[in-house]
Motif scaffolding. Structure first.
Motif, mmCIF file in Angstrom:
data_model
loop_
_atom_site.group_PDB
_atom_site.id
_atom_site.type_symbol
_atom_site.label_atom_id
_atom_site.label_comp_id
_atom_site.label_asym_id
_atom_site.label_seq_id
_atom_site.Cartn_x
_atom_site.Cartn_y
_atom_site.Cartn_z
ATOM 1 N N GLN A 10 -1.390 -7.638 -0.808
ATOM 2 C CA GLN A 10 -0.117 -7.860 -1.477
ATOM 3 C C GLN A 10 -0.161 -7.499 -2.965
ATOM 4 O OE1 GLN A 10 0.546 -11.870 0.825
ATOM 5 N NE2 GLN A 10 2.514 -11.302 -0.064
ATOM 6 N N ILE A 11 -1.350 -7.311 -3.502
ATOM 7 C CA ILE A 11 -1.483 -6.834 -4.881
ATOM 8 C C ILE A 11 -0.725 -5.529 -5.071
ATOM 9 C CG2 ILE A 11 -3.101 -5.865 -6.593
ATOM 10 C CD1 ILE A 11 -5.206 -7.739 -5.570
ATOM 11 N N TYR A 12 -0.657 -4.719 -4.035
ATOM 12 C CA TYR A 12 -0.191 -3.344 -4.189
ATOM 13 C C TYR A 12 1.261 -3.119 -3.792
ATOM 14 C CZ TYR A 12 -5.236 -3.030 -4.364
ATOM 15 O OH TYR A 12 -6.548 -3.234 -4.687
ATOM 16 N N CYS A 13 2.006 -4.188 -3.545
ATOM 17 C CA CYS A 13 3.414 -4.003 -3.181
ATOM 18 C C CYS A 13 4.274 -5.048 -3.879
ATOM 19 C CB CYS A 13 3.601 -4.063 -1.671
ATOM 20 S SG CYS A 13 2.983 -5.553 -0.890
ATOM 21 N N GLY A 14 5.546 -4.718 -4.034
ATOM 22 C CA GLY A 14 6.481 -5.625 -4.690
ATOM 23 C C GLY A 14 7.183 -4.962 -5.864
ATOM 24 N N GLU A 15 8.171 -5.644 -6.381
ATOM 25 C CA GLU A 15 9.036 -5.070 -7.416
ATOM 26 C C GLU A 15 8.382 -4.961 -8.782
ATOM 27 O OE1 GLU A 15 12.390 -7.648 -7.153
ATOM 28 O OE2 GLU A 15 13.066 -6.828 -5.235
ATOM 29 N N LEU A 16 7.272 -5.675 -8.996
ATOM 30 C CA LEU A 16 6.638 -5.685 -10.315
ATOM 31 C C LEU A 16 5.352 -4.871 -10.360
ATOM 32 C CD1 LEU A 16 7.269 -9.419 -11.227
ATOM 33 C CD2 LEU A 16 8.156 -7.447 -12.473
ATOM 34 N N ILE A 17 5.101 -4.054 -9.365
ATOM 35 C CA ILE A 17 3.873 -3.264 -9.406
ATOM 36 C C ILE A 17 3.892 -2.293 -10.589
ATOM 37 C CG2 ILE A 17 3.257 -3.465 -6.974
ATOM 38 C CD1 ILE A 17 4.532 -0.713 -6.531
ATOM 39 N N LEU A 18 2.750 -2.189 -11.239
ATOM 40 C CA LEU A 18 2.579 -1.281 -12.370
ATOM 41 C C LEU A 18 1.960 0.019 -11.868
ATOM 42 C CD1 LEU A 18 2.601 -0.819 -15.479
ATOM 43 C CD2 LEU A 18 0.280 -1.773 -15.507
ATOM 44 N N ALA A 22 -3.187 4.976 -15.157
ATOM 45 C CA ALA A 22 -4.397 4.224 -14.836
ATOM 46 C C ALA A 22 -4.364 3.611 -13.436
ATOM 47 C CB ALA A 22 -4.618 3.115 -15.869
ATOM 48 N N TYR A 23 -3.155 3.326 -12.933
ATOM 49 C CA TYR A 23 -3.020 2.621 -11.664
ATOM 50 C C TYR A 23 -2.135 3.414 -10.708
ATOM 51 C CZ TYR A 23 -4.979 -1.121 -14.454
ATOM 52 O OH TYR A 23 -5.793 -1.849 -15.280
ATOM 53 N N PRO A 24 -2.727 4.075 -9.722
ATOM 54 C CA PRO A 24 -1.947 4.885 -8.780
ATOM 55 C C PRO A 24 -1.184 4.012 -7.789
ATOM 56 C CG PRO A 24 -4.242 4.829 -8.108
ATOM 57 C CD PRO A 24 -4.177 4.128 -9.440
ATOM 58 N N TYR A 25 -0.184 4.600 -7.181
ATOM 59 C CA TYR A 25 0.552 3.936 -6.114
ATOM 60 C C TYR A 25 -0.293 4.001 -4.848
ATOM 61 C CZ TYR A 25 4.421 2.671 -3.038
ATOM 62 O OH TYR A 25 5.239 2.052 -2.114
ATOM 63 N N ARG A 26 -0.454 2.877 -4.168
ATOM 64 C CA ARG A 26 -1.416 2.801 -3.073
ATOM 65 C C ARG A 26 -0.794 2.630 -1.686
ATOM 66 N NH1 ARG A 26 -6.626 1.286 -5.130
ATOM 67 N NH2 ARG A 26 -6.573 0.883 -7.373
ATOM 68 N N ILE A 27 0.490 2.325 -1.621
ATOM 69 C CA ILE A 27 1.115 2.035 -0.333
ATOM 70 C C ILE A 27 1.741 3.297 0.236
ATOM 71 C CG2 ILE A 27 2.814 0.619 0.865
ATOM 72 C CD1 ILE A 27 0.487 -0.955 -0.284
ATOM 73 N N GLU A 28 1.579 3.500 1.547
ATOM 74 C CA GLU A 28 2.180 4.650 2.214
ATOM 75 C C GLU A 28 3.126 4.179 3.321
ATOM 76 O OE1 GLU A 28 -0.960 7.077 3.641
ATOM 77 O OE2 GLU A 28 -1.700 7.617 1.638
ATOM 78 N N ASN A 29 3.927 5.124 3.805
ATOM 79 C CA ASN A 29 4.816 4.874 4.942
ATOM 80 C C ASN A 29 5.771 3.708 4.691
ATOM 81 O OD1 ASN A 29 3.456 6.922 6.415
ATOM 82 N ND2 ASN A 29 1.861 5.455 6.987
ATOM 83 N N GLN A 30 6.472 3.771 3.545
ATOM 84 C CA GLN A 30 7.465 2.756 3.216
ATOM 85 C C GLN A 30 8.892 3.268 3.433
ATOM 86 O OE1 GLN A 30 6.620 -0.595 1.874
ATOM 87 N NE2 GLN A 30 4.866 0.177 3.019
ATOM 88 N N GLU A 31 9.029 4.359 4.184
ATOM 89 C CA GLU A 31 10.335 4.989 4.340
ATOM 90 C C GLU A 31 11.383 4.047 4.934
ATOM 91 O OE1 GLU A 31 7.502 6.331 5.193
ATOM 92 O OE2 GLU A 31 7.333 8.190 4.041
#
Length: 250
Positions: A10-18, A22-31
């Motif tokens: 859950q660190i990697y999803c949500g409205e406040l993700i930075l 330095a910090y890449p987007y890590r979640i896939e298949n959110q279509e």
């Protein structure tokens, strides 16, 4: 009391993700979470909640003919193409200032939208979005609907991105309003929230007779843990894409 299970991913999803250099987007298949931002722009997608709030804001200002979306959700492949095209056409300096590296763009999240004044020949990379007229009104109301102007002038040394008046990021309410009130970047706000630990002092914010309570829970390993909440308390959880989650209660 009721129990809420928090998982490491859950660190990697949500409205406040930075999401930044330095910090890449890590979640896939959110279509499945993405919807068209407007019927007349069916290929420009946003996360469902961000799209809903943007529509509400545009409706309030009655500005659908004056403000148009330019770019929303982008895949990594789309970002690669934009980045390489910009390098060829504009050079390294311009591209570095205005185009995020593939994998590091907020547009991957579906929470970012580029907007433009509705004029002929809108520039895809740097659309015109002024600080006067209807654009000024949009900015003055954006935080109430959960949006922040992500890359402001004078904050380049923090964001490592040049001023982008057209780029807005959905972080939700009350976070957008707190960021606006404190004149913070998202980077500064994520760091600021780390002061407010679950077992210590919490951040309180009151608006329209609703009191919000916000705190940070660091995640050190992959073990799940349980968060105890009072009954009848509404709760929203977002990762910060760095090292923990942010809990918002009201």
């Amino acid at each position: 009391m009721r129990s809420l299970t928090i998982q490491q991913q859950q660190i990697y999803c949500g409205e406040l993700i930075l999401v930044n250099s330095a910090y890449p987007y890590r979640i896939e298949n959110q279509e499945h979470w993405m919807v068209p931002v407007r019927k007349d722009f069916p290929k420009i997608l946003l996360h469902k909640r961000a799209s809903k709030k943007l529509k509400e804001l545009i409706h309030k200002l009655n500005c659908a003919k004056e403000i148009v979306p330019v770019s929303g959700l982008r895949s990594v492949q789309e970002q690669i193409e934009i980045y390489e095209d910009c390098l060829r056409e504009e050079g390294v300096g311009y591209t570095t200032n205005f185009v995020a590296m593939p994998g590091h763009s907020e547009h991957h999240t579906g929470l970012a939208i580029d907007l433009a004044e509705n004029k002929p020949d809108i520039d895809f990379i740097c659309p015109e979005f002024s600080y006067t007229g209807i654009c000024k009104e949009f900015r003055e109301n954006a935080a109430k609907y959960g949006f922040i102007e992500r890359y402001k002038e004078g904050k380049e040394f923090i964001t490592n991105v040049a001023k982008e008046p057209w780029h807005f990021r959905y972080v939700g309410y009350p976070h957008a309003q707190i960021i606006e009130d404190m004149d913070y970047t998202l980077e500064e706000y994520i760091e600021y929230l780390k002061k407010f630990k679950e077992k210590g002092e919490h951040l309180y914010y009151k608006s329209n007779n609703v009191e919000y309570e916000i705190f940070f829970v660091p995640i050190y390993d992959e073990h799940n843990f349980k968060l105890l909440l009072k009954e009848n308390t509404r709760c929203q959880i977002s990762g910060n894409n760095v090292d923990g989650i942010i809990v918002t209660l009201w």
